[in-house]
Write an enzyme that holds these catalytic residues in place. Structure first.
Site, PDB file in Angstrom:
ATOM      1  N   HIS A   4       0.850  -1.177   0.154  1.00  0.00           N
ATOM      2  CA  HIS A   4       0.204  -0.111  -0.074  1.00  0.00           C
ATOM      3  C   HIS A   4       0.874   1.164  -0.300  1.00  0.00           C
ATOM      4  O   HIS A   4       0.310   2.457  -0.358  1.00  0.00           O
ATOM      5  CB  HIS A   4      -1.027  -0.135   1.141  1.00  0.00           C
ATOM      6  CG  HIS A   4      -0.590   0.319   2.469  1.00  0.00           C
ATOM      7  ND1 HIS A   4      -0.343  -0.827   3.371  1.00  0.00           N
ATOM      8  CD2 HIS A   4      -0.034   1.430   3.088  1.00  0.00           C
ATOM      9  CE1 HIS A   4       0.292  -0.201   4.587  1.00  0.00           C
ATOM     10  NE2 HIS A   4       0.227   1.096   4.336  1.00  0.00           N
TER      11      HIS A   4
ATOM     12  N   ASP B  47      -0.069  -7.459   1.384  1.00  0.00           N
ATOM     13  CA  ASP B  47       0.536  -6.102   1.505  1.00  0.00           C
ATOM     14  C   ASP B  47       2.090  -6.239   1.593  1.00  0.00           C
ATOM     15  O   ASP B  47       2.533  -5.470   2.538  1.00  0.00           O
ATOM     16  CB  ASP B  47      -0.314  -5.516   2.667  1.00  0.00           C
ATOM     17  CG  ASP B  47      -0.061  -4.135   2.717  1.00  0.00           C
ATOM     18  OD1 ASP B  47       0.310  -3.337   1.648  1.00  0.00           O
ATOM     19  OD2 ASP B  47      -0.289  -3.575   3.853  1.00  0.00           O
TER      20      ASP B  47
ATOM     21  N   GLY C 246       3.709   6.886   8.735  1.00  0.00           N
ATOM     22  CA  GLY C 246       4.998   6.574   7.824  1.00  0.00           C
ATOM     23  C   GLY C 246       6.043   5.479   8.259  1.00  0.00           C
ATOM     24  O   GLY C 246       6.944   5.163   7.533  1.00  0.00           O
ATOM     25  N   ASN C 247       5.445   4.646   9.525  1.00  0.00           N
ATOM     26  CA  ASN C 247       6.346   3.676   9.473  1.00  0.00           C
ATOM     27  C   ASN C 247       5.727   2.422   8.792  1.00  0.00           C
ATOM     28  O   ASN C 247       6.623   1.316   9.064  1.00  0.00           O
ATOM     29  CB  ASN C 247       6.116   3.148  11.256  1.00  0.00           C
ATOM     30  CG  ASN C 247       7.183   3.798  12.059  1.00  0.00           C
ATOM     31  OD1 ASN C 247       6.622   4.592  13.146  1.00  0.00           O
ATOM     32  ND2 ASN C 247       8.319   3.900  11.748  1.00  0.00           N
ATOM     33  N   SER C 248       4.787   2.545   7.850  1.00  0.00           N
ATOM     34  CA  SER C 248       4.558   1.241   7.152  1.00  0.00           C
ATOM     35  C   SER C 248       5.576   0.704   6.504  1.00  0.00           C
ATOM     36  O   SER C 248       6.110   1.427   5.640  1.00  0.00           O
ATOM     37  CB  SER C 248       3.425   1.880   6.276  1.00  0.00           C
ATOM     38  OG  SER C 248       2.106   2.176   6.763  1.00  0.00           O
TER      39      SER C 248
END
Length: 220
Positions: free
Chosen positions: A76, A106, A178-180
């Site tokens: 994503h 994902d 933002g840590n995705s």
């Protein structure tokens, strides 16, 4: 019956942090050494999508470097992008090639031209509830990269995502926007998961089982 966490993935990952450590804060010598090593293998991922008449859309995330210049991140984060750039903590910039992606898991696999040693995958048979965990990344809203620590709460937490139902690692370490796509690590600094989402006081990460299946399918 296990509680099902309903988590909806948006383009970016947001949470209300309890606390996350910045790199410039004091730590003991062992932890500081772990951070120095981990940050050299953690990348800031910038995915750009350019459309005629609509301009450029920019999505930020994090990636975990593996050996051979391969990078794991979330699908994503890079979905629909026309170009991907990754930045290192020491401000090196690389253009990244998308090798493979999996919408359901994902996960996405990128590649850059570097010989920097990457994260080692942990032995999943050694994972246990209650073990210490840590995450690292380049969250939005903070000038510095951040580090958070916590405890592994469940090895097979059932979660319902927009992509469908899956089983993920659940911890109480703090995940920031933002840590995705960033690494979830054990106390040795080995990769045990890829950060996927968050709920209040909980983090959810893709398991080693899903990572290994994805890597086997994606690599020659």
């Amino acid at each position: 019956m296990k509680k099902i966490f309903i988590i909806i993935i948006s383009t970016l990952l947001f949470s209300s942090p309890v606390y996350a450590y910045n790199y410039n804060e004091p730590h003991n010598e062992v932890l500081q050494a772990q951070l120095e090593t981990a940050r050299s293998k953690t990348l800031h991922v910038v995915a750009l999508t350019e459309k005629i008449f609509q301009g450029t859309t920019i999505v930020f995330g994090t990636g975990a470097l593996l050996d051979g210049g391969y990078i794991l991140t979330n699908e994503h984060v890079i979905a629909g992008s026309t170009s991907i750039v990754v930045n290192t903590y020491d401000k090196q910039r690389y253009d990244a090639e998308l090798i493979a992606s999996d919408y359901i898991k994902d996960l996405a696999l990128l590649k850059i031209n570097t010989d920097t040693k990457g994260f080692v995958l942990a032995d999943e048979s050694l994972l246990y509830v209650g073990m210490p965990i840590m995450s690292i990344g380049n969250p939005q809203g903070l000038a510095m990269w951040s580090y958070s620590e916590g405890t592994l709460l469940n090895l097979i937490q059932r979660c319902k995502w927009v992509t469908g139902e899956s089983y993920n690692l659940m911890g109480d370490n703090q995940v920031l926007g933002g840590n995705s796509g960033g690494p979830l690590l054990n106390s040795k600094g080995e990769l045990i998961g890829i950060v996927r989402g968050t709920a209040p006081d909980r983090s959810f990460s893709i398991t080693l089982k899903d990572i290994k299946e994805f890597m086997t399918k994606s690599l020659p």
